[in-house]
Design an enzyme around this catalytic site. Structure first.
Site, PDB file in Angstrom:
ATOM      1  N   GLU A   1       0.789  -1.230   0.000  1.00 15.27           N
ATOM      2  CA  GLU A   1       0.000   0.000   0.000  1.00 15.27           C
ATOM      3  C   GLU A   1       0.829   1.293   0.000  1.00 15.27           C
ATOM      4  OE1 GLU A   1      -3.975  -1.494   2.322  1.00 15.27           O
ATOM      5  OE2 GLU A   1      -2.274  -0.993   3.571  1.00 15.27           O
TER       6      GLU A   1
HETATM    7  C1  TNX Z   1      -4.438  -4.237   4.847  1.00 16.85           C
HETATM    8  S1  TNX Z   1      -2.621  -6.575   4.646  1.00 16.85           S
HETATM    9  C2  TNX Z   1      -3.171  -3.945   5.298  1.00 16.85           C
HETATM   10  C3  TNX Z   1      -2.976  -3.498   6.680  1.00 16.85           C
HETATM   11  C4  TNX Z   1      -4.288  -3.325   7.394  1.00 16.85           C
HETATM   12  C5  TNX Z   1      -5.225  -4.460   7.049  1.00 16.85           C
HETATM   13  C6  TNX Z   1      -6.519  -4.418   7.778  1.00 16.85           C
HETATM   14  C7  TNX Z   1      -1.646  -5.493   4.353  1.00 16.85           C
HETATM   15  C8  TNX Z   1      -0.402  -5.916   3.798  1.00 16.85           C
HETATM   16  N1  TNX Z   1      -2.029  -4.221   4.590  1.00 16.85           N
HETATM   17  O1  TNX Z   1      -2.228  -2.317   6.717  1.00 16.85           O
HETATM   18  O2  TNX Z   1      -4.029  -3.312   8.761  1.00 16.85           O
HETATM   19  O3  TNX Z   1      -5.485  -4.423   5.674  1.00 16.85           O
HETATM   20  O4  TNX Z   1      -7.297  -5.534   7.510  1.00 16.85           O
END
Ligand code: TNX
Length: 528
Positions: free
Chosen positions: A333
């Site tokens: 992300e």
């Molecule tokens: C996605 S899974 C994210 C996290 C959040 C999560 C909440 C991932 C690699 N990144 O930063 O905490 O969703 O479900």
């Protein structure tokens, strides 16, 4: 709690009783005399073939060499509830002993074991100490549930006469705890490790840094655990692990034959670092610490050499604190970074890790760059789909499976669940259980999968009670997905075996979720 047994039963009926699923349609007589074999994860083979062993005042635990620490762990686990002395000795096993022996068949691998119970002895054999430790977890589940209490209980301490031959399907059976969104104390992390160990999990991945907090001491950048550790979601006090605390966690995990994989999430999810050091920001201005739950807004300044000095220092210190092979680099992300720049960063961060002598694990986005030999890519985003992990496999990498709609322990069980998220849908016990890692993703075969991991993100989880409620029983289900052969897994049978875990969690005071999918037995009263 205890089965009424006849002296001898036909072998076929006993096997049926042990495997439970087959018993559903078994003879009426068998239903009256169930045998207490309800193991999770389901072993490769269980044969119920003899008289039970009964632990008493004269029972010894015998072990030599590298088997001794496992024997000590076993004796220490059993003494509080049984009140038995259970002395550990190097004397070869005599009648009336629980013996732990190394040097078993090399085919058992690093974690396989053989467990044989007769009226005279309990015999645990493995090729390596980790295998003995997994065997001990099986033995715990063969004893009455009250054995898990930390106060003296009445017994009798009977182990059914069984032979178990077992070894894991996948090498990496993980659970992840996010200690960045909410900070968890060393004691709380140890509790999480112990819950994982019960189900033969062998990796605990700690998500140590995120926008809301930096939780691991780095001597060369001390402000990371000053400003960077000063808050958490909701504005609480946060916290961090000084190196001694972190080493304590790693060593505690090692006594459970669990490897800690530490994650420093970069280049995104870095507000805590950016708030601590202005020079890591492209405009040299440190943002405020962040106590919200938004994602995707922060990133290290990838144009500045200082960012790479920072990364070399951080991953260098982290490697020195990590006995295992892997450092997790995050990589998810990073929404403010252009694709091309991200791909170049992905290569560079893997090289920084390689220079420490370790291998990198990254979330699936890492595969948008070229992968170093030995890098592992973790599938998570079931909304985006698996294209990046298919690409990782094309590049020759192995994949760690954490599909959010199956393994995310922070997803709500159902619409009534007061905690957690639902962006990947609800994940009830059956969703967590009923899937096959070898067929989940077209183009990713069994050989491409290093294992399965269940991540627990903690935006909505503030304390260990919340953690237990979201983790148990789903982690038990996912651990079986990762451990047991497909042909030994079946939902209807699993429901019954899982139900039998409830009195164990009650004895351990684990606040688990009573999913309506499982036929839980009534609560058992424990001696205070
Ligand atoms: C996605 S899974 C994210 C996290 C959040 C999560 C909440 C991932 C690699 N990144 O930063 O905490 O969703 O479900």
């Amino acid at each position: 709690m205890h089965a009424r047994r006849t002296r001898r039963r036909p072998a076929a009926a006993l096997a049926c009783a042990a495997l439970l699923a087959a018993c559903a349609s078994g003879p009426a007589e068998e239903k009256e005399r169930p045998i207490d074999v309800h193991l999770v994860p389901q072993p490769v083979s269980v044969t119920a073939d003899g008289e039970p062993f009964v632990l008493d005042d004269s029972t010894q635990v015998s072990a030599a060499g590298d088997a001794v620490p496992v024997a000590v762990y076993l004796a220490e686990s059993l003494r509080p509830s049984t009140g038995l002395p259970l002395p550990v000795s190097a004397e070869p096993a005599t009648s009336g002993a629980i013996s732990l022996r190394l040097g078993g068949d090399a085919d058992l691998g690093a974690e396989g074991y053989q467990l044989d119970v007769t009226a005279e002895s309990v015999d645990l054999r493995a090729h390596e100490p980790a295998g003995l430790f997994r065997a001990v977890q099986t033995l715990r589940q063969l004893l009455p549930a009250t054995v898990e209490s930390d106060t003296p209980q009445p017994g009798p301490w009977e182990v059914p006469g069984v032979s178990v031959a077992d070894r894991p399907r996948f090498a990496w059976r993980g659970a992840m705890l996010d200690v960045a969104r909410h900070f968890f104390s060393v004691e709380e992390v140890k509790r999480f490790i112990d819950l994982a160990a019960l189900y033969k999990v062998n990796v605990v991945h700690l998500h140590l840094t995120d926008d809301q907090g930096w939780r691991i001491a780095v001597e060369s950048w001390p402000e990371l655990t000053g400003i960077g550790a000063s808050t958490e979601v909701g504005g609480g006090r946060g916290g961090f692990y000084p190196k001694a605390d972190y080493n304590d966690i790693v060593e505690y995990a090692a006594t459970r034959y669990i490897t800690v994989v530490p994650e420093i999430d970069v280049p995104g999810h870095t507000n805590a670092a950016l708030a601590s050091y202005p020079e890591l920001n492209c405009d040299d201005r440190a943002p405020e610490p962040f106590a919200g739950t938004r994602v995707g807004f922060s990133a290290l300044c990838l144009d500045k050499p200082v960012s790479y000095e920072f990364l070399e220092d951080v991953f260098g210190e982290l490697a020195a604190m990590t006995p295992g092979q892997f450092l997790h680099v995050g990589g998810d992300e990073a929404r403010t970074i252009a694709d091309e720049e991200y791909a170049a960063f992905a290569v560079r961060i893997q090289k920084i890790v390689a220079a420490t002598g370790k291998s990198a694990v990254g979330w699936q986005e890492l595969a948008t760059g070229a992968l170093e030999p030995g890098s592992v890519v973790q599938y998570w985003n079931t909304d985006e789909g698996p294209a990046q992990v298919v690409e990782a496999v094309r590049q020759g990498a192995q994949v760690l499976l954490s599909p959010a709609d199956r393994t995310y322990l922070d997803m709500k069980y159902d619409a009534q669940t007061p905690l957690g998220y639902d962006w990947a849908g609800y994940v009830d016990v059956r969703d967590a259980y009923d899937w096959n890692p070898a067929t989940l993703v077209d183009g990713v075969t069994e050989a491409d999968v290093v294992g399965v991991e269940a991540p627990l993100w903690t935006e909505t989880l503030a304390d260990i009670d919340d953690v237990e409620f979201m983790t148990i029983p789903r982690l038990s289900a996912i651990a079986e997905v990762a451990w047991s052969p497909t042909d030994r897994r079946e939902w209807e049978d699993f429901r019954l075996r899982l139900a039998a875990q409830a009195p164990r969690w009650e004895a351990m005071a684990v606040g688990f979720h009573r999913s309506p999918q499982i036929p839980w037995p009534p609560t058992v009263q424990m001696q205070p």
